[in-house]
Design a protein around this motif. Structure first.
Motif, PDB file in Angstrom:
ATOM      1  N   LYS A   1      -1.604  -6.586  -8.603  1.00  0.00           N
ATOM      2  CA  LYS A   1      -1.133  -7.829  -7.980  1.00  0.00           C
ATOM      3  C   LYS A   1       0.340  -7.705  -7.621  1.00  0.00           C
ATOM      4  O   LYS A   1       1.037  -6.791  -8.084  1.00  0.00           O
ATOM      5  N   LYS A   2       0.785  -8.638  -6.806  1.00  0.00           N
ATOM      6  CA  LYS A   2       2.191  -8.723  -6.435  1.00  0.00           C
ATOM      7  C   LYS A   2       3.028  -8.762  -7.713  1.00  0.00           C
ATOM      8  O   LYS A   2       2.699  -9.463  -8.665  1.00  0.00           O
TER       9      LYS A   2
ATOM     10  N   ALA B   1      -0.257   2.828   0.703  1.00  0.00           N
ATOM     11  CA  ALA B   1       0.970   2.102   0.353  1.00  0.00           C
ATOM     12  C   ALA B   1       2.069   2.441   1.350  1.00  0.00           C
ATOM     13  O   ALA B   1       2.180   3.571   1.829  1.00  0.00           O
TER      14      ALA B   1
ATOM     15  N   GLU C   1      -1.189  -1.213   5.599  1.00  0.00           N
ATOM     16  CA  GLU C   1      -1.136  -0.833   4.191  1.00  0.00           C
ATOM     17  C   GLU C   1      -1.798  -1.866   3.294  1.00  0.00           C
ATOM     18  O   GLU C   1      -1.736  -3.057   3.567  1.00  0.00           O
ATOM     19  N   ASN C   2      -2.402  -1.368   2.222  1.00  0.00           N
ATOM     20  CA  ASN C   2      -2.965  -2.240   1.190  1.00  0.00           C
ATOM     21  C   ASN C   2      -1.887  -2.736   0.247  1.00  0.00           C
ATOM     22  O   ASN C   2      -1.963  -3.857  -0.245  1.00  0.00           O
ATOM     23  N   LEU C   3      -0.896  -1.874  -0.004  1.00  0.00           N
ATOM     24  CA  LEU C   3       0.194  -2.234  -0.906  1.00  0.00           C
ATOM     25  C   LEU C   3       1.519  -2.073  -0.176  1.00  0.00           C
ATOM     26  O   LEU C   3       1.837  -0.979   0.314  1.00  0.00           O
ATOM     27  N   THR C   4       2.261  -3.153  -0.078  1.00  0.00           N
ATOM     28  CA  THR C   4       3.625  -3.078   0.425  1.00  0.00           C
ATOM     29  C   THR C   4       4.518  -2.956  -0.796  1.00  0.00           C
ATOM     30  O   THR C   4       4.498  -3.829  -1.669  1.00  0.00           O
ATOM     31  N   LEU C   5       5.260  -1.848  -0.872  1.00  0.00           N
ATOM     32  CA  LEU C   5       6.105  -1.573  -2.036  1.00  0.00           C
ATOM     33  C   LEU C   5       7.575  -1.796  -1.689  1.00  0.00           C
ATOM     34  O   LEU C   5       7.970  -1.666  -0.535  1.00  0.00           O
TER      35      LEU C   5
ATOM     36  N   VAL D   1      -6.452   4.026  -1.265  1.00  0.00           N
ATOM     37  CA  VAL D   1      -5.409   2.996  -1.205  1.00  0.00           C
ATOM     38  C   VAL D   1      -4.243   3.535  -0.381  1.00  0.00           C
ATOM     39  O   VAL D   1      -3.812   4.676  -0.576  1.00  0.00           O
TER      40      VAL D   1
ATOM     41  N   ILE E   1       5.201  -3.690  -6.420  1.00  0.00           N
ATOM     42  CA  ILE E   1       4.364  -4.237  -5.353  1.00  0.00           C
ATOM     43  C   ILE E   1       4.965  -5.557  -4.878  1.00  0.00           C
ATOM     44  O   ILE E   1       5.129  -6.491  -5.658  1.00  0.00           O
TER      45      ILE E   1
ATOM     46  N   THR F   1       0.058  -7.457  -1.753  1.00  0.00           N
ATOM     47  CA  THR F   1      -1.255  -6.819  -1.702  1.00  0.00           C
ATOM     48  C   THR F   1      -1.921  -7.335  -0.438  1.00  0.00           C
ATOM     49  O   THR F   1      -1.958  -8.548  -0.202  1.00  0.00           O
TER      50      THR F   1
END
Length: 185
Positions: A155-156, A61, A86-90, A59, A3, A6
């Motif tokens: 978390k990040k 991503a 997006e909620n999560l940038t991967l 969620v 991640i 967030t």
């Protein structure tokens, strides 16, 4: 996978070409952990429950690697994590390699891959250009929706640990291309 950010957003009402549009697509990075609940990310606004949120879309991503492709098309846009809603940038999630049902452990959370994200006009609102919707459709860079099997905070910096896969199931890209074919044929 890791991640990088967030992201959460507030309900926002904007004037889009004379029409009032309510959206939660304007998501921005937070420095705090976010809580992934069964049907949503706690504190994140979902304005269209028919197409976002819920058990199979709790969620969303998106891979930062996909940003580069779209940055070439929109070099003057202010690029920030969360721009795709997006909620999560991967750091890296590849739709051609992720299968429906793949399960990941992320910190204390367990997530299951469910489906791709299909673009709508609100992505055009976020980019201030409706061309992005067709450009998004013309790739397999859809991002991935997850079901939350075990709730908790992420978390990040948290890592995605693959705990189960079934390569006989379709990939997210396969599902996306099937939908695109049926939508545009």
């Amino acid at each position: 996978m890791k991640i990088l950010a967030t992201n959460i957003g507030e309900r926002k009402e904007i004037d889009w070409k004379g029409k009032k549009v309510t959206t939660g697509i304007f998501k921005y990075p937070t420095n705090q952990p976010i809580y992934l609940n069964v049907e949503e990310v706690k504190g994140d606004s979902i304005c269209d429950r028919e197409h976002h949120g819920g058990i199979d879309q709790a969620v969303y991503a998106y891979s930062v690697k996909h940003y580069d492709y779209f940055k070439e098309l929109y070099p003057d846009l202010k690029w920030e994590y969360g721009i795709f809603g997006e909620n999560l940038t991967l750091d890296d999630i590849e739709e051609t390699k992720v299968h429906v049902g793949d399960t990941y452990k992320v910190g204390e959370v367990i997530l299951e891959v469910t489906k791709p994200r299909y673009p709508c006009m609100k992505l055009g609102v976020r980019f201030n250009d409706m061309k992005i919707v067709k450009q998004f459709w013309n790739t397999t860079k859809s991002g991935v929706y997850f079901k939350v099997l075990k709730t908790g905070e992420v978390k990040k910096g948290d890592l995605f640990e693959l705990i189960q896969t079934d390569t006989t199931k379709p990939t997210i890209a396969d599902i996306y291309l099937q939908k695109k074919k049926s939508k545009f044929s």
